[in-house]
Design an enzyme around this catalytic site. Structure first.
Site, mmCIF file in Angstrom:
data_model
loop_
_atom_site.group_PDB
_atom_site.id
_atom_site.type_symbol
_atom_site.label_atom_id
_atom_site.label_comp_id
_atom_site.label_asym_id
_atom_site.label_seq_id
_atom_site.Cartn_x
_atom_site.Cartn_y
_atom_site.Cartn_z
ATOM 1 N N TYR A 41 0.840 -1.193 0.000
ATOM 2 C CA TYR A 41 0.000 0.000 0.000
ATOM 3 C C TYR A 41 0.882 1.253 0.000
ATOM 4 O O TYR A 41 1.452 1.635 1.017
ATOM 5 C CB TYR A 41 -0.920 0.026 1.221
ATOM 6 C CG TYR A 41 -1.860 -1.150 1.331
ATOM 7 C CD1 TYR A 41 -2.160 -1.948 0.236
ATOM 8 C CD2 TYR A 41 -2.456 -1.462 2.548
ATOM 9 C CE1 TYR A 41 -3.028 -3.023 0.345
ATOM 10 C CE2 TYR A 41 -3.338 -2.541 2.661
ATOM 11 C CZ TYR A 41 -3.606 -3.314 1.556
ATOM 12 O OH TYR A 41 -4.465 -4.389 1.670
ATOM 13 N N ARG B 78 -10.310 2.693 -9.149
ATOM 14 C CA ARG B 78 -11.739 2.381 -9.086
ATOM 15 C C ARG B 78 -12.467 2.716 -10.394
ATOM 16 O O ARG B 78 -13.598 2.242 -10.613
ATOM 17 C CB ARG B 78 -12.381 3.102 -7.901
ATOM 18 C CG ARG B 78 -11.935 2.530 -6.565
ATOM 19 C CD ARG B 78 -12.466 3.329 -5.391
ATOM 20 N NE ARG B 78 -11.886 4.664 -5.345
ATOM 21 C CZ ARG B 78 -12.234 5.584 -4.441
ATOM 22 N NH1 ARG B 78 -13.158 5.312 -3.545
ATOM 23 N NH2 ARG B 78 -11.650 6.767 -4.452
ATOM 24 N N GLN C 140 -8.137 -13.331 5.291
ATOM 25 C CA GLN C 140 -8.693 -12.030 4.889
ATOM 26 C C GLN C 140 -9.173 -12.165 3.453
ATOM 27 O O GLN C 140 -8.409 -12.525 2.565
ATOM 28 C CB GLN C 140 -7.638 -10.929 5.007
ATOM 29 C CG GLN C 140 -8.211 -9.555 4.703
ATOM 30 C CD GLN C 140 -7.234 -8.420 4.923
ATOM 31 O OE1 GLN C 140 -7.213 -7.460 4.160
ATOM 32 N NE2 GLN C 140 -6.421 -8.499 5.973
ATOM 33 N N ARG D 63 -15.159 -0.376 -2.020
ATOM 34 C CA ARG D 63 -14.283 0.778 -2.272
ATOM 35 C C ARG D 63 -15.068 2.066 -2.516
ATOM 36 O O ARG D 63 -14.681 2.907 -3.318
ATOM 37 C CB ARG D 63 -13.314 0.456 -3.413
ATOM 38 C CG ARG D 63 -12.669 -0.907 -3.166
ATOM 39 C CD ARG D 63 -11.513 -1.271 -4.010
ATOM 40 N NE ARG D 63 -11.156 -2.667 -3.694
ATOM 41 C CZ ARG D 63 -10.073 -3.290 -4.096
ATOM 42 N NH1 ARG D 63 -9.194 -2.664 -4.835
ATOM 43 N NH2 ARG D 63 -9.842 -4.555 -3.766
ATOM 44 N N GLY E 143 -11.889 1.566 5.226
ATOM 45 C CA GLY E 143 -10.886 2.591 4.977
ATOM 46 C C GLY E 143 -11.430 3.981 5.269
ATOM 47 O O GLY E 143 -12.634 4.219 5.222
ATOM 48 N N ALA E 144 -10.519 4.884 5.579
ATOM 49 C CA ALA E 144 -10.886 6.285 5.833
ATOM 50 C C ALA E 144 -9.702 7.158 5.471
ATOM 51 O O ALA E 144 -8.573 6.881 5.880
ATOM 52 C CB ALA E 144 -11.276 6.491 7.287
ATOM 53 N N LYS F 37 -22.343 7.481 -2.900
ATOM 54 C CA LYS F 37 -21.907 8.830 -3.308
ATOM 55 C C LYS F 37 -21.484 8.900 -4.770
ATOM 56 O O LYS F 37 -21.516 9.972 -5.374
ATOM 57 C CB LYS F 37 -20.797 9.330 -2.396
ATOM 58 C CG LYS F 37 -19.481 8.570 -2.475
ATOM 59 C CD LYS F 37 -18.500 9.138 -1.454
ATOM 60 C CE LYS F 37 -17.160 8.435 -1.501
ATOM 61 N NZ LYS F 37 -16.220 8.983 -0.488
ATOM 62 N N TYR G 23 -12.698 -7.742 3.657
ATOM 63 C CA TYR G 23 -12.235 -6.482 3.091
ATOM 64 C C TYR G 23 -13.115 -6.063 1.917
ATOM 65 O O TYR G 23 -13.854 -6.865 1.369
ATOM 66 C CB TYR G 23 -10.754 -6.535 2.714
ATOM 67 C CG TYR G 23 -10.342 -7.279 1.466
ATOM 68 C CD1 TYR G 23 -10.455 -6.706 0.207
ATOM 69 C CD2 TYR G 23 -9.759 -8.541 1.547
ATOM 70 C CE1 TYR G 23 -10.025 -7.363 -0.938
ATOM 71 C CE2 TYR G 23 -9.325 -9.220 0.412
ATOM 72 C CZ TYR G 23 -9.460 -8.625 -0.830
ATOM 73 O OH TYR G 23 -9.027 -9.283 -1.965
#
Length: 327
Positions: free
Chosen positions: A57, A244, A192, A225, A294-295, A231, A220
């Site tokens: 990442y 994405r 995971q 995503r 995620g944030a 939104k 996950y």
């Protein structure tokens, strides 16, 4: 927050766990360091004690940001989950199983799946340095590596546990056959795996096996995503270099939008966001131990943490399940 025991281990992780893929920046259209640090701090302040990252990442950046964010904090109250087995640096380039090219038009960055014992030992030392710690709570192979025997990978994990450098060993993206083979060499803490309202394939095979053998499941991409927040059917847009743009193509936008519209009244009734409703639903599914969220800023992190407080009763779970049949 709820805290859940991970499989057969003594680890207790927050049911909502911070997922640190996006703060790495690469593949996500960049990142803002200040916002990333704030997101980690807000997560910790709101009961999210578990942080999941990986060397890949941001090519090390995500782990470095977590190391900076937790510096000086009580390490015993924080669980660090990281991975190994995706290599891109010169010393390992070309070894293992080619995965994909993570570069740009200007620069190629070929990524390989590589789970050899020598590589694992090397990666762990690098992760410990970036994270600023002397042990990792849960170490996971990021993706299966067809070029390395599973037994060799598991032997390395067993050795690291004996050395005290990791507390527990897990895998990621393992199918049922791979789980069974790995369990012949080591007692796995977890798998995971991708799981969401739009991706429920593990419910057949992996989930029953994990429940029967007390293997934790870490979900996950529960929000796909960001797609399940709704939104991206409104004003939100993606940067050109955001992965994405292609990732969302696997879904039927009309069906997803119709589904979100069907459950939106339930979220409104409970005075929560769609994202919070979706996250809480995911934590309540059979076999799922923890859910990664995620944030990229403090506001998102707080919203994710508060999702655990959403009350969904049996009738409401049935209501959601009925609408899932239309996907």
């Amino acid at each position: 927050m709820e805290y859940r025991k991970l499989g057969k281990t003594d680890l207790k992780l927050s049911a909502i766990t911070y997922g640190a893929f996006a703060i790495g920046g690469s593949m996500w259209g960049g990142n803002e360091k200040k916002d990333s640090i704030s997101a980690i701090h807000a997560s910790l302040d709101n009961g999210v004690t578990s942080l999941d990252t990986a060397p890949f990442y941001g090519l090390g950046l995500s782990e470095e940001l977590i190391g900076e964010a937790i510096k000086g904090k009580d390490r015993t109250n924080i669980q660090l989950l990281t991975k190994f087995g995706l290599v891109w640096d010169g010393s390992n380039q070309g070894k293992g199983d080619f995965f994909f090219d993570a570069g740009t038009e200007a620069k190629s960055i070929p990524v390989y799946r590589y789970g050899s014992k020598k590589n694992i030992i090397k990666e762990v030392e690098e992760s410990l340095k970036r994270l600023g710690t002397d042990y990792i709570d849960l170490l996971q192979i990021h993706w299966p590596d067809a070029s390395t025997p599973i037994a060799e990978t598991m032997d390395a994990l067993e050795e690291l546990i004996k050395q005290g450098k990791i507390l527990a060993a897990g895998v990621c993206n393992y199918d049922l056959a791979q789980l069974k083979e790995a369990e012949q060499s080591i007692s796995l803490a977890s798998n995971q795996i991708p799981y969401s309202m739009l991706n429920r394939g593990i419910e057949v095979g992996v989930v029953p096996y994990a429940i029967e053998n007390n293997i934790g499941l870490i979900a996950y991409s529960p929000l796909e995503r960001g797609l399940l927040t709704g939104k991206y059917f409104k004003e939100a847009t993606l940067k050109t270099e955001d992965h994405r743009n292609g990732y969302f193509d696997q879904f039927d936008p009309k069906k997803v939008k119709a589904f979100l519209n069907s459950i939106a009244p339930l979220a409104e009734y409970k005075n929560v966001s769609l994202a919070q409703l979706v996250l809480r639903w995911t934590t309540l599914q059979p076999g799922i131990t923890i859910v990664l969220a995620g944030a990229r800023n403090a506001e998102q992190a707080i919203s994710n943490a508060q999702a655990i407080n959403v009350d969904i009763n049996a009738d409401e779970l049935t209501f959601i399940k009925e609408h899932l049949l239309n996907l």
